[in-house]
Scaffold this active site. Structure first.
Site, mmCIF file in Angstrom:
data_model
loop_
_atom_site.group_PDB
_atom_site.id
_atom_site.type_symbol
_atom_site.label_atom_id
_atom_site.label_comp_id
_atom_site.label_asym_id
_atom_site.label_seq_id
_atom_site.Cartn_x
_atom_site.Cartn_y
_atom_site.Cartn_z
ATOM 1 N N ASP A 8 50.679 6.872 -6.762
ATOM 2 C CA ASP A 8 51.573 6.241 -6.961
ATOM 3 C C ASP A 8 50.626 7.950 -8.563
ATOM 4 O OD1 ASP A 8 49.472 5.528 -8.442
ATOM 5 O OD2 ASP A 8 49.318 3.979 -9.734
ATOM 6 N N HIS A 9 51.257 7.938 -9.528
ATOM 7 C CA HIS A 9 51.094 9.191 -10.351
ATOM 8 C C HIS A 9 49.388 8.989 -10.453
ATOM 9 C CE1 HIS A 9 52.111 4.839 -12.517
ATOM 10 N NE2 HIS A 9 50.977 5.426 -13.560
ATOM 11 N N CYS A 65 46.119 5.561 -6.401
ATOM 12 C CA CYS A 65 46.399 5.089 -7.343
ATOM 13 C C CYS A 65 45.172 4.801 -8.508
ATOM 14 C CB CYS A 65 47.316 3.926 -7.678
ATOM 15 S SG CYS A 65 45.684 2.158 -7.656
ATOM 16 N N THR A 67 42.752 2.552 -10.051
ATOM 17 C CA THR A 67 42.223 2.038 -9.655
ATOM 18 C C THR A 67 41.788 1.824 -7.963
ATOM 19 O OG1 THR A 67 43.473 0.423 -9.366
ATOM 20 C CG2 THR A 67 41.550 0.987 -11.284
ATOM 21 N N HIS A 98 33.557 -1.886 11.769
ATOM 22 C CA HIS A 98 33.506 -3.560 11.629
ATOM 23 C C HIS A 98 34.861 -4.611 11.334
ATOM 24 C CE1 HIS A 98 29.358 -4.198 10.168
ATOM 25 N NE2 HIS A 98 29.491 -3.148 10.821
ATOM 26 N N HIS A 134 32.842 -8.727 16.371
ATOM 27 C CA HIS A 134 34.808 -7.928 15.083
ATOM 28 C C HIS A 134 35.752 -8.141 15.776
ATOM 29 C CE1 HIS A 134 31.314 -6.530 12.845
ATOM 30 N NE2 HIS A 134 30.419 -5.463 13.836
HETATM 31 C C1 RB5 Z 1 48.702 2.794 -13.331
HETATM 32 O O1 RB5 Z 1 48.214 2.907 -14.776
HETATM 33 C C2 RB5 Z 1 47.568 1.828 -12.390
HETATM 34 O O2 RB5 Z 1 48.416 0.676 -12.639
HETATM 35 C C3 RB5 Z 1 47.726 2.046 -11.794
HETATM 36 O O3 RB5 Z 1 47.734 3.418 -11.024
HETATM 37 C C4 RB5 Z 1 46.691 1.277 -10.391
HETATM 38 O O4 RB5 Z 1 45.350 1.100 -10.592
HETATM 39 C C5 RB5 Z 1 47.233 0.111 -10.888
HETATM 40 O O5 RB5 Z 1 46.111 -0.746 -9.563
#
Ligand code: RB5
Length: 145
Positions: A8-9, A65, A67, A98, A134
């Site tokens: 994503d961004h 993304c 996180t 694993h 496994h």
């Molecule tokens: C975007 O702001 C953020 O929520 C996304 O990149 C991600 O971390 C979501 O899990």
């Protein structure tokens, strides 16, 4: 090896850096977007990469993304997908050996590009152990009582 990549961004800049790095190493890359740093919805790109893995268009996938959490949640809802959120090389190696993870998820707001590239290299260069225990444990994932 063919690799599908999506972000994503929040992961867009890291995705560009990672694609350049992996192409230089000889990987064939399918970039499933996003295509700019404009705000967008991560499950769209998670689903596109999962489609490639399920259809065997690509052998392994990478999702980025902010996180890595949203991407891993979205990807792990899909049949046939074992997505691993990794922010260290030990986990990246272990999850291939694993769990036979087929998608690596990372958070671009969690790790810097230097570590992210090492994590991706480790994930892509490690094979599944094929150990019976496994295989058995993976076969039990998602099975209710
Ligand atoms: C975007 O702001 C953020 O929520 C996304 O990149 C991600 O971390 C979501 O899990």
């Amino acid at each position: 090896m063919k690799i599908s990549i999506g972000s994503d961004h929040g992961g867009y800049e890291l995705k560009k850096e990672l694609i350049a790095h992996l192409k230089e190493k000889g990987y064939e890359i399918i970039d499933r977007g996003c295509d700019s740093a404009a705000s967008c919805d991560y499950p769209i790109y998670a689903n596109a990469v999962c489609d490639d893995i399920v259809s065997k268009e690509s052998e392994l996938g990478i999702l980025i993304c902010g996180t890595g959490i949203g991407m891993s949640m979205a990807a792990n809802k899909r049949d046939g997908i074992r997505a691993a959120l990794c922010h260290d090389t030990f986990s990246a190696k272990a999850t291939r050996e694993h769990n036979d993870a087929n998608i690596l998820c990372m958070g671009a707001r969690v790790v810097g590009p230097g570590l992210a590239l090492m994590i991706a290299d480790t994930f892509l260069e490690t094979d599944f152990s094929n150990d019976e225990r496994h295989i058995r444990r993976i076969s039990l994932i998602g099975k209710g009582q």
